[in-house]
Design an enzyme around this catalytic site. Structure first.
Site, PDB file in Angstrom:
ATOM      1  CB  CYS A  54      78.109  -2.316 -50.461  1.00 16.29           C
ATOM      2  SG  CYS A  54      76.726  -2.551 -50.030  1.00 16.29           S
TER       3      CYS A  54
ATOM      4  CB  CYS B 107      72.966  -3.761 -51.257  1.00 14.49           C
ATOM      5  SG  CYS B 107      73.894  -4.258 -52.189  1.00 14.49           S
TER       6      CYS B 107
ATOM      7  CG  ASP C  30      74.208   0.590 -50.406  1.00 19.51           C
ATOM      8  OD1 ASP C  30      74.842   0.963 -50.920  1.00 19.51           O
ATOM      9  OD2 ASP C  30      74.072   0.012 -51.357  1.00 19.51           O
TER      10      ASP C  30
ATOM     11  CB  CYS D 138      73.845  -0.001 -54.840  1.00 21.34           C
ATOM     12  SG  CYS D 138      73.131  -1.435 -53.916  1.00 21.34           S
TER      13      CYS D 138
END
Lengths: 218, 386
Positions: free
Chosen positions: A36, A107, A38, A63
């Site tokens: 993702c 995440c 991150d 996020c």
């Protein structure tokens, strides 16, 4: 207004605790998830006598759930010994946040791992780890327990998405019970590779999507 | 405080005047479109449907008989691509050409066709999102059935050189479909000048209702239906006609003016210029000039898009991001990756899309709020520190 995030998560996202960097930390880590994008950095100060974490801070390029988990996990770790802090699980962090949406688990796992890796870094730097463990099938399966199935938020081992794992001469082969056109196929693959390829004696990771019954995909 | 909606590429707010135009076809003239030998309400309904078709056709300089109503731009693109393949099956070949940055209805239709044994070439785009015409020309083979290249991009707003693409396709005798969902009524297109064979257009991006779109099919283009039913829409798209929808679509078309597009473009330019000037470490995604008037797409480096959009929502502002955290598949935007951007560029990309209902005051509030949020998130980011 109803968000997939509850008020506790939103509050930690709005006003995260323990944000920033510690100069000359005793242990630090940077964890990233290509699945993702991150990234999280964790810094710790440890009392050399009692092994208590006296200060912990984090930075996030992530996020909302990544930021919120960084905030809660640093709160939980502060004042604990490194042995106690190591045992803080994603599940405990998630419970403290009142539950994270399944699709966001990967995440948030990152922040939990960031803390563990910072402790590991402290241990390595202070000669508390002596020997490197060779990578076996079991070591890989243990690592894959941190790869989440975004559909359920549960790990891929538990949800039986891993159909086979083998290690041969530095090459790890992981077979997945999904087809490559599954909406999360690429995300899962990236996550698997990222977690396995950093093992010290692994130089190649093969991820094979072989479908539910192992008969391949059409 | 009024909610500020700047996700108009996803869908737009219905214009009240559109709703008023539609109402009679729910409550008074609610019949299906019957033949002229049936009852009078059905005949009136048919007249309304054909009138709507004519209004939409005129805007493209097409003839009414070349417009087929569908339920969504997704269906239009599916009908275009799969319909041509069905019509030409085993006659020409099994090869098709598209770009790497198409919207999901096009790209996922091609992916599904690849599984069925078709071969698809994905032509790359340059760093501003413009399709490489040399590559396109080279990719067309003897067996190529269809080329599908969007008119403009849904995320970064880049407009393609559709005239040149159409020429290449005509020259090579290949059918050309273009997804014009984000350009219809915003960027002029005249099918008597531009030799596009199929064009996807939709009401939902121009303050029309959802659930109605259309496919322009140039007279003589081989297309076969992909759904079976009661022979409506020249038997290319069977189903109960969405007459209120079609009437609303036509009304929405009537309401768009060139002044409105200029107004939107001005607001958009303020957004782009001020972000690039006032916020350090920002990048514009997409072409600066060759760009639809309603789109601004900016990457704010060192911060993540979902965090920005969530904070903006706390300020009552709706926008979208190309970050993987935001997407249904947890994958970074294929468009940002397609223009040569890395995951990091997608991670912090934010799309602002405007409409006739946005104001200068809203634009200023969005700039202020975004700048403040970005600087706050950068403070907690491990990246970009000196």
């Amino acid at each position: 207004m109803k968000f997939p995030y509850n008020e506790v998560i939103l509050e930690h996202f709005r006003n995260p605790k323990n944000v920033g960097k510690i100069d000359n930390p005793d242990g630090k880590s940077v964890e990233g998830s290509p699945a993702c994008g991150d990234m999280v950095a964790v810094y710790i100060k440890v009392d050399s006598g009692t092994k208590v974490i006296t200060d912990v801070k984090f930075e996030s390029y992530g996020c909302a759930s990544n930021i919120a988990t960084g905030s809660i996990i640093t709160e939980m770790a502060k004042g604990k010994t490194i042995e106690e802090a190591k045992k803080i699980s994603w599940k405990q962090a998630s419970e403290a946040l009142g539950g994270l949406p399944p699709v966001k688990v990967h995440c948030s796992v990152l922040a939990v791992e960031g803390l563990r890796e910072a402790i590991r870094d402290y241990e390595e730097r202070h000669g508390l780890i002596t020997k490197k463990e060779p990578t076996t099938r079991d070591v890989i399966i243990k690592r894959l327990r941190h790869v989440m199935n975004p559909l359920t938020g549960l790990d891929v081992v538990r949800t039986k998405l891993i159909s086979d794992v083998s290690v041969n001469d530095g090459t790890a082969t992981i077979k997945i019970a999904l087809c490559d056109d599954h909406p999360y196929a690429n995300a899962i693959k990236d996550d698997v590779i990222e977690r396995i390829e950093r093992l010290w004696d692994i130089n190649k990771v093969e991820v094979i999507f072989e479908g539910e019954d192992g008969n391949g995909c059409r | 405080m009024k909610y500020i909606y700047m996700d108009n590429a996803a869908t737009t707010r219905l214009d009240e005047r559109v709703l008023e135009a539609m109402k009679p076809y729910f409550f008074d003239t609610y019949a299906v479109a019957t033949s002229e030998f049936a009852y009078s309400m059905g005949i009136e309904a048919r007249e309304a449907l054909e009138k709507a078709r004519e209004i939409i056709a005129k805007k493209l300089n097409a003839s009414s008989s070349e417009i087929i109503f569908t339920s969504d731009f997704t269906e239009s693109s599916n009908l275009a691509i799969q319909g041509v393949i069905r019509a030409l099956q085993n006659k020409k070949g099994k090869h098709m050409v598209t770009s790497t940055i198409e919207d999901f209805p096009v790209i996922n239709t091609f992916k599904a066709l690849e599984k069925q044994g078709y071969e698809v070439t994905y032509v790359p785009v340059d760093s501003s999102g413009v399709v490489n015409l040399d590559e396109l020309r080279k990719s067309i083979k003897e067996e190529t059935v269809l080329v599908s290249i969007q008119h403009a991009n849904q995320e970064i707003g880049t407009i393609q050189n559709i005239d040149e693409i159409a020429e290449i396709c005509e020259e090579k005798n290949v059918i050309f479909h273009s997804d014009a969902t984000h350009t219809f009524m915003r960027v002029p297109i005249d099918v008597s000048r531009t030799h596009v064979d199929l064009l996807t257009i939709s009401a939902h991006t121009i303050h029309g209702p959802r659930g109605i779109a259309a496919l322009y099919i140039r007279e003589g283009t081989p297309v076969k239906k992909i759904m079976y039913g009661g022979y409506q829409e020249k038997d290319l798209r069977p189903g109960v006609e969405n007459i209120p929808g079609a009437v609303g679509f036509a009304k929405a078309v009537d309401l768009v003016t060139s002044e409105e597009n200029e107004y939107i473009r001005n607001l958009r330019d303020i957004l782009i210029e001020r972000f690039l000037k006032e916020v350090p470490e920002t990048v514009l995604n997409g072409h600066r000039i060759q760009r639809i008037p309603q789109n601004a797409n900016i990457t704010f480096r060192f911060v993540e898009g979902e965090s920005i959009t969530l904070h903006l929502d706390f300020h009552g502002i709706a926008v979208s991001t190309g970050s993987a955290c935001f997407s249904k598949s947890l994958e970074a935007s294929h468009v940002i990756l397609g223009i040569g951007g890395d995951h990091e560029r997608a991670h912090g990309s934010v799309r602002f899309t405007l409409s006739r209902f946005n104001t200068l005051e809203e634009v200023e509030r969005v700039i202020e709020a975004t700048s403040e949020i970005v600087s706050r998130l950068r403070k907690i980011s491990p990246l970009g520190k000196k």
